[in-house]
Design a protein around this motif. Structure first.
Motif: not given
Length: 212
Positions: A142-160
């Protein structure tokens, strides 16, 4: 950490995007969706602004796009946009891939460097309880985002990132939460465990890949 008291504001912002009127200079064509489609991937596929695409489909739930669903794709009045306008060869040439820790290659639409923090399920950080924006229990991924940048429901992969308790090297996640402190290129990553454990994450710059 994010502040859950700002979630209503985020919801209003997202709702406003859904209600934007279609410009008179745009025509529309019908497209039959697949299970892999999202408003985000379709906006990239057809070269249409995300908010414009959503405004042409006001009755469609962004989280429930399924195979066979008929969508209206906006296009300049002088041009007709169809699924055939995207040639397979061109897609193959422009495909962007990121490798996972298991060696698999993932196709992604865009990569963004994000300033990341972490949060836990503690009541001090979750005024509405240990649930995400949609009311689902907080969990790894689960991640929290700014919906204006990443729409809610978007699937992502995170590194770093670096923190015991998170998958080493990279992790799959879903943008299913929001908060008033998460604005712009910011994300908040849920970490199972205590608030003290999440606080050890501090601030880290991570790479976020928006998956196709």
């Amino acid at each position: 950490m994010r502040f859950r008291l700002g979630m209503r504001a985020a919801a209003l912002a997202l709702g406003a995007a859904l209600l934007l009127p279609a410009a008179a200079s745009y025509a529309a064509t019908t497209y039959t969706a697949t299970d892999a489609d999202t408003f985000w991937t379709l906006s990239k596929k057809f070269g249409v602004p995300l908010q414009k695409l959503m405004s042409f489909n006001p009755k469609v739930d962004p989280k429930n796009i399924y195979a066979g669903l008929k969508l209206s794709i906006p296009a300049p009045a002088t041009a007709t946009v169809t699924a055939k306008s995207v040639q397979p060869a061109a897609v193959a040439q422009s495909a962007k891939l990121v490798k996972t820790t298991s060696g698999d290659s993932l196709s992604y639409a865009t990569a963004i460097q994000m300033k990341a923090t972490a949060y836990s399920a503690s009541l001090e950080e979750n005024a509405w309880g240990p649930v995400d924006y949609f009311g689902n229990p907080l969990k790894l991924g689960t991640i929290a985002v700014d919906p204006k940048v990443i729409p809610l429901g978007t699937k992502v992969y995170i590194t770093g990132y670096s923190l015991d308790g998170l998958p080493a090297g990279g992790m799959f996640a879903v943008a299913s939460d929001a908060g008033s402190a998460i604005k712009g290129n910011r994300i908040d990553i849920f970490v199972p465990g205590s608030r003290d454990k999440a606080s050890k994450f501090g601030f880290q710059y991570v790479n976020l890949y928006v998956l196709n």
